[in-house]
Write a protein that holds these residues in place. Structure first.
Motif, PDB file in Angstrom:
ATOM      1  N   ALA A  68      15.226  16.954  22.748  1.00  0.00           N
ATOM      2  CA  ALA A  68      16.059  16.275  21.753  1.00  0.00           C
ATOM      3  C   ALA A  68      15.194  15.592  20.700  1.00  0.00           C
ATOM      4  O   ALA A  68      15.505  15.633  19.498  1.00  0.00           O
ATOM      5  CB  ALA A  68      16.979  15.265  22.428  1.00  0.00           C
ATOM      6  N   SER A  74      18.414  12.092  17.943  1.00  0.00           N
ATOM      7  CA  SER A  74      18.207  12.553  19.324  1.00  0.00           C
ATOM      8  C   SER A  74      19.387  12.177  20.212  1.00  0.00           C
ATOM      9  O   SER A  74      19.854  12.988  21.019  1.00  0.00           O
ATOM     10  CB  SER A  74      16.932  11.944  19.906  1.00  0.00           C
ATOM     11  OG  SER A  74      15.811  12.359  19.185  1.00  0.00           O
ATOM     12  N   GLU A 119      14.446  18.337  12.365  1.00  0.00           N
ATOM     13  CA  GLU A 119      15.465  18.120  11.336  1.00  0.00           C
ATOM     14  C   GLU A 119      14.976  17.144  10.270  1.00  0.00           C
ATOM     15  O   GLU A 119      15.192  17.349   9.077  1.00  0.00           O
ATOM     16  CB  GLU A 119      16.766  17.619  11.961  1.00  0.00           C
ATOM     17  CG  GLU A 119      17.876  17.476  10.934  1.00  0.00           C
ATOM     18  CD  GLU A 119      19.252  17.345  11.536  1.00  0.00           C
ATOM     19  OE1 GLU A 119      20.121  16.803  10.833  1.00  0.00           O
ATOM     20  OE2 GLU A 119      19.478  17.777  12.668  1.00  0.00           O
ATOM     21  N   ASP A 130      13.808  18.286  18.452  1.00  0.00           N
ATOM     22  CA  ASP A 130      14.847  18.780  17.539  1.00  0.00           C
ATOM     23  C   ASP A 130      15.093  17.788  16.404  1.00  0.00           C
ATOM     24  O   ASP A 130      15.245  18.184  15.241  1.00  0.00           O
ATOM     25  CB  ASP A 130      16.156  19.029  18.295  1.00  0.00           C
ATOM     26  CG  ASP A 130      16.072  20.207  19.255  1.00  0.00           C
ATOM     27  OD1 ASP A 130      15.114  21.010  19.157  1.00  0.00           O
ATOM     28  OD2 ASP A 130      16.968  20.318  20.117  1.00  0.00           O
ATOM     29  N   PHE A 140      22.194  14.489  19.498  1.00  0.00           N
ATOM     30  CA  PHE A 140      21.953  15.813  20.072  1.00  0.00           C
ATOM     31  C   PHE A 140      22.161  15.808  21.585  1.00  0.00           C
ATOM     32  O   PHE A 140      22.674  16.769  22.145  1.00  0.00           O
ATOM     33  CB  PHE A 140      20.542  16.304  19.747  1.00  0.00           C
ATOM     34  CG  PHE A 140      20.302  16.539  18.279  1.00  0.00           C
ATOM     35  CD1 PHE A 140      21.319  16.862  17.409  1.00  0.00           C
ATOM     36  CD2 PHE A 140      19.022  16.429  17.763  1.00  0.00           C
ATOM     37  CE1 PHE A 140      21.097  17.073  16.061  1.00  0.00           C
ATOM     38  CE2 PHE A 140      18.772  16.641  16.419  1.00  0.00           C
ATOM     39  CZ  PHE A 140      19.816  16.967  15.563  1.00  0.00           C
ATOM     40  N   TYR A 169      24.721   9.143  13.444  1.00  0.00           N
ATOM     41  CA  TYR A 169      24.138  10.433  13.081  1.00  0.00           C
ATOM     42  C   TYR A 169      24.406  10.739  11.600  1.00  0.00           C
ATOM     43  O   TYR A 169      23.498  11.110  10.859  1.00  0.00           O
ATOM     44  CB  TYR A 169      24.711  11.546  13.964  1.00  0.00           C
ATOM     45  CG  TYR A 169      24.353  12.925  13.484  1.00  0.00           C
ATOM     46  CD1 TYR A 169      23.084  13.458  13.722  1.00  0.00           C
ATOM     47  CD2 TYR A 169      25.263  13.708  12.777  1.00  0.00           C
ATOM     48  CE1 TYR A 169      22.738  14.716  13.283  1.00  0.00           C
ATOM     49  CE2 TYR A 169      24.921  14.961  12.330  1.00  0.00           C
ATOM     50  CZ  TYR A 169      23.662  15.465  12.583  1.00  0.00           C
ATOM     51  OH  TYR A 169      23.321  16.712  12.124  1.00  0.00           O
TER      52      TYR A 169
END
Length: 142
Positions: free
Chosen positions: A40, A75, A47, A43, A78, A92
């Protein structure tokens, strides 16, 4: 290298929250699954980098603290998957809005284009044309 660490996530959201968010079928019981959490964080960093790559040379040599917060919020979202509560989804969306503003140049991270801390030369200077109402200029009025 990610913009946030396991310790950053734990200090922001608590160990119990992360245990629940990282629980998968083969996860250790009662512990944070570091593999899931690491994915996470990777990722989220990826991004963030997609937004920063148009403005800054990556990897950044100086990491602003705001990116740690953004990475943690992304994170957490996600990790929540399709079951993200409204407050996590709001954070988010706020993080993505911030990153879009950085990408457009509306917000600066305080770094130059190479990722180093930018030199500050925004000093306030006050100039005056002198006093308008002074006793020596009043010619009998005061």
């Amino acid at each position: 290298m990610t913009y946030a660490t396991t310790e950053d996530m734990t200090s922001r959201f608590g160990e119990q929250d992360l245990i629940l968010l990282t629980r998968r079928q083969n996860s250790p019981i009662g512990q944070i699954d570091l593999t899931v959490l690491g994915q996470a964080l990777d990722d989220a960093t990826s991004e963030i980098n997609t937004y920063l790559s148009g403005r800054y040379q990556l990897p950044l040599s100086t990491q602003p603290k705001s990116l740690t917060r953004i990475c943690c919020d992304l994170s957490r979202y996600f990790l929540s998957g399709n079951n993200a509560p409204e407050h996590i989804e709001t954070r988010y969306k706020d993080a993505v809005s911030f990153l879009r503003a950085v990408n457009k140049g509306d917000i600066s991270l305080g770094l130059d284009t190479t990722g180093n801390k930018a030199e500050q030369n925004d000093v306030a200077i006050i100039e005056s044309a002198g006093s308008v109402f002074a006793r020596d200029k009043a010619t009998g009025f005061l």
